[in-house]
Design a protein around this motif. Sequence first.
Motif, PDB file in Angstrom:
ATOM      1  N   ASP A   1      12.933   2.655  -5.724  1.00 56.25           N
ATOM      2  CA  ASP A   1      13.099   2.417  -7.157  1.00 56.25           C
ATOM      3  C   ASP A   1      14.530   1.966  -7.470  1.00 56.25           C
ATOM      4  OD1 ASP A   1      13.774   4.978  -6.270  1.00 56.25           O
ATOM      5  OD2 ASP A   1      12.059   5.862  -7.308  1.00 56.25           O
ATOM      6  N   PHE A   2      15.514   2.611  -6.848  1.00 51.70           N
ATOM      7  CA  PHE A   2      16.913   2.209  -7.031  1.00 51.70           C
ATOM      8  C   PHE A   2      17.096   0.779  -6.522  1.00 51.70           C
ATOM      9  CE2 PHE A   2      21.378   1.760  -6.301  1.00 51.70           C
ATOM     10  CZ  PHE A   2      22.034   2.648  -7.125  1.00 51.70           C
ATOM     11  N   ALA A   3      16.554   0.546  -5.302  1.00 52.94           N
ATOM     12  CA  ALA A   3      16.692  -0.792  -4.689  1.00 52.94           C
ATOM     13  C   ALA A   3      16.054  -1.851  -5.590  1.00 52.94           C
ATOM     14  CB  ALA A   3      16.036  -0.795  -3.311  1.00 52.94           C
ATOM     15  N   GLU A   4      14.909  -1.521  -6.175  1.00 51.61           N
ATOM     16  CA  GLU A   4      14.232  -2.514  -7.015  1.00 51.61           C
ATOM     17  C   GLU A   4      15.070  -2.832  -8.261  1.00 51.61           C
ATOM     18  OE1 GLU A   4      10.573  -1.367  -8.898  1.00 51.61           O
ATOM     19  OE2 GLU A   4      10.119  -3.460  -9.411  1.00 51.61           O
ATOM     20  N   GLN A   5      15.647  -1.790  -8.864  1.00 47.40           N
ATOM     21  CA  GLN A   5      16.460  -2.024 -10.068  1.00 47.40           C
ATOM     22  C   GLN A   5      17.650  -2.945  -9.773  1.00 47.40           C
ATOM     23  OE1 GLN A   5      15.902  -1.197 -13.319  1.00 47.40           O
ATOM     24  NE2 GLN A   5      13.892  -0.655 -12.496  1.00 47.40           N
ATOM     25  N   VAL A   6      18.257  -2.778  -8.594  1.00 44.86           N
ATOM     26  CA  VAL A   6      19.372  -3.664  -8.250  1.00 44.86           C
ATOM     27  C   VAL A   6      18.847  -5.076  -7.981  1.00 44.86           C
ATOM     28  CG1 VAL A   6      21.253  -4.118  -6.611  1.00 44.86           C
ATOM     29  CG2 VAL A   6      20.798  -1.771  -7.359  1.00 44.86           C
ATOM     30  N   SER A   7      17.723  -5.168  -7.250  1.00 49.82           N
ATOM     31  CA  SER A   7      17.227  -6.504  -6.861  1.00 49.82           C
ATOM     32  C   SER A   7      16.793  -7.325  -8.082  1.00 49.82           C
ATOM     33  CB  SER A   7      16.089  -6.383  -5.850  1.00 49.82           C
ATOM     34  OG  SER A   7      14.930  -5.925  -6.513  1.00 49.82           O
ATOM     35  N   LEU A   8      16.475  -6.627  -9.192  1.00 49.97           N
ATOM     36  CA  LEU A   8      16.088  -7.346 -10.414  1.00 49.97           C
ATOM     37  C   LEU A   8      17.285  -8.038 -11.080  1.00 49.97           C
ATOM     38  CD1 LEU A   8      13.653  -4.706 -12.010  1.00 49.97           C
ATOM     39  CD2 LEU A   8      13.051  -6.989 -11.142  1.00 49.97           C
ATOM     40  N   ARG A   9      18.483  -7.740 -10.577  1.00 48.93           N
ATOM     41  CA  ARG A   9      19.704  -8.267 -11.205  1.00 48.93           C
ATOM     42  C   ARG A   9      20.496  -9.078 -10.188  1.00 48.93           C
ATOM     43  NH1 ARG A   9      17.791  -3.696 -13.227  1.00 48.93           N
ATOM     44  NH2 ARG A   9      17.803  -3.480 -15.495  1.00 48.93           N
ATOM     45  N   PRO A  10      20.203 -10.376 -10.101  1.00 47.41           N
ATOM     46  CA  PRO A  10      20.838 -11.212  -9.072  1.00 47.41           C
ATOM     47  C   PRO A  10      22.360 -11.234  -9.161  1.00 47.41           C
ATOM     48  CG  PRO A  10      19.515 -12.545 -10.613  1.00 47.41           C
ATOM     49  CD  PRO A  10      19.249 -11.120 -10.922  1.00 47.41           C
ATOM     50  N   GLU A  11      22.899 -10.988 -10.366  1.00 46.53           N
ATOM     51  CA  GLU A  11      24.369 -10.947 -10.496  1.00 46.53           C
ATOM     52  C   GLU A  11      24.927  -9.843  -9.605  1.00 46.53           C
ATOM     53  OE1 GLU A  11      22.170 -10.645 -12.923  1.00 46.53           O
ATOM     54  OE2 GLU A  11      22.594 -12.030 -14.565  1.00 46.53           O
ATOM     55  N   LEU A  12      24.179  -8.712  -9.530  1.00 47.64           N
ATOM     56  CA  LEU A  12      24.673  -7.574  -8.742  1.00 47.64           C
ATOM     57  C   LEU A  12      24.423  -7.779  -7.251  1.00 47.64           C
ATOM     58  CD1 LEU A  12      23.690  -4.556 -11.037  1.00 47.64           C
ATOM     59  CD2 LEU A  12      25.879  -5.768 -10.893  1.00 47.64           C
ATOM     60  N   THR A  13      23.323  -8.431  -6.899  1.00 50.09           N
ATOM     61  CA  THR A  13      23.097  -8.684  -5.463  1.00 50.09           C
ATOM     62  C   THR A  13      24.135  -9.692  -4.958  1.00 50.09           C
ATOM     63  OG1 THR A  13      21.317 -10.204  -6.032  1.00 50.09           O
ATOM     64  CG2 THR A  13      20.658  -8.033  -5.345  1.00 50.09           C
ATOM     65  N   GLY A  14      24.481 -10.668  -5.803  1.00 46.80           N
ATOM     66  CA  GLY A  14      25.523 -11.641  -5.429  1.00 46.80           C
ATOM     67  C   GLY A  14      26.869 -10.953  -5.255  1.00 46.80           C
ATOM     68  N   TRP A  15      27.197 -10.063  -6.195  1.00 46.09           N
ATOM     69  CA  TRP A  15      28.459  -9.303  -6.107  1.00 46.09           C
ATOM     70  C   TRP A  15      28.485  -8.465  -4.825  1.00 46.09           C
ATOM     71  CZ3 TRP A  15      28.179  -3.939  -6.054  1.00 46.09           C
ATOM     72  CH2 TRP A  15      29.413  -3.281  -5.995  1.00 46.09           C
ATOM     73  N   ARG A  16      27.347  -7.838  -4.509  1.00 45.24           N
ATOM     74  CA  ARG A  16      27.274  -6.988  -3.313  1.00 45.24           C
ATOM     75  C   ARG A  16      27.546  -7.816  -2.048  1.00 45.24           C
ATOM     76  NH1 ARG A  16      22.438  -4.440  -0.666  1.00 45.24           N
ATOM     77  NH2 ARG A  16      23.333  -2.650   0.406  1.00 45.24           N
ATOM     78  N   GLU A  17      26.997  -9.015  -2.023  1.00 47.25           N
ATOM     79  CA  GLU A  17      27.251  -9.888  -0.863  1.00 47.25           C
ATOM     80  C   GLU A  17      28.732 -10.252  -0.771  1.00 47.25           C
ATOM     81  OE1 GLU A  17      22.871 -11.802  -1.138  1.00 47.25           O
ATOM     82  OE2 GLU A  17      24.546 -13.216  -1.277  1.00 47.25           O
TER      83      GLU A  17
END
Length: 231
Positions: free
Chosen positions: A207-223
């Motif tokens: 559920d946590f992973a899904e909430q982050v994956s719904l926000r590409p701005e945050l996945t981009g920042w994580r990368e």
Amino acid sequence: MTKITIYGPPVSPFVVKVLTAADYKRLSYEHEANLSVPDVYKLSPITGRIPVAAFDGEMVFDSTFISRRFDEVQPEKPLVSQEPKLAAQQRMLEDWSDESLYWYMMGLRWVKENAHRTVRQNRKFLPLPLRPFAGPIFRNFIGRRTRAQGFGRLPYDVLVAELGERLDDLVQMLGNQTFFFGNDPCIADFAIYGQFSTGIEEGVTPDFAEQVSLRPELTGWRERVSEATTR
Ligand SMILES: N[C@@H](CCC(=O)N[C@@H](CS)C(=O)NCC(=O)O)C(=O)O
């Protein structure tokens, strides 16, 4: 050169925070990841928490104090800005991540949908004879803290929705910057990165992973944080 050893398994968001901060600063260190629960209390008797780090043999506890020590032993690539107002904002966001975002993630680790996976993930940290009792031990000593703190009492859908709103807040704070406070990552980036790692890796809180994956701005920042800390 100061000899640094960082203790604690990377399943802990606070361990990931200090490892990535040290990697960003290109500090050389040893990492002792394999600790049992009794080891933690021996190494960190004041707080009973990891991470702890040895600096030329002197033990420092708490990810915040350890990161501050990194900047003292090596001022280059500072983890906190030299500019006082910016530094205050960075420390506040670090503290929010450590003391608030952490509990969203912990709350989700101990909801009934995920608790069995949390127990399975942590069983290896118990001495062999205690492993059959991992469920009640972890639920009683760690899981119940989420109820004491309060998030563990929220209905599941409310907790997930609130986490989503906080992640939306992070998207707003990030805007179109590379990192939360500009072109260079700071201690707040590493603190949030640590919480995300625990929330996303190993499939314990989908559920946590899904909430982050719904926000590409945050996945981009994580990368981008990952790239800035890859050696
Ligand atoms: N404020 C501390 C928090 C550290 C912490 O809560 N560590 C957890 C692992 S995520 C721990 O050691 N738990 C062991 C226990 O509670 O017995 C820091 O920033 O280092």
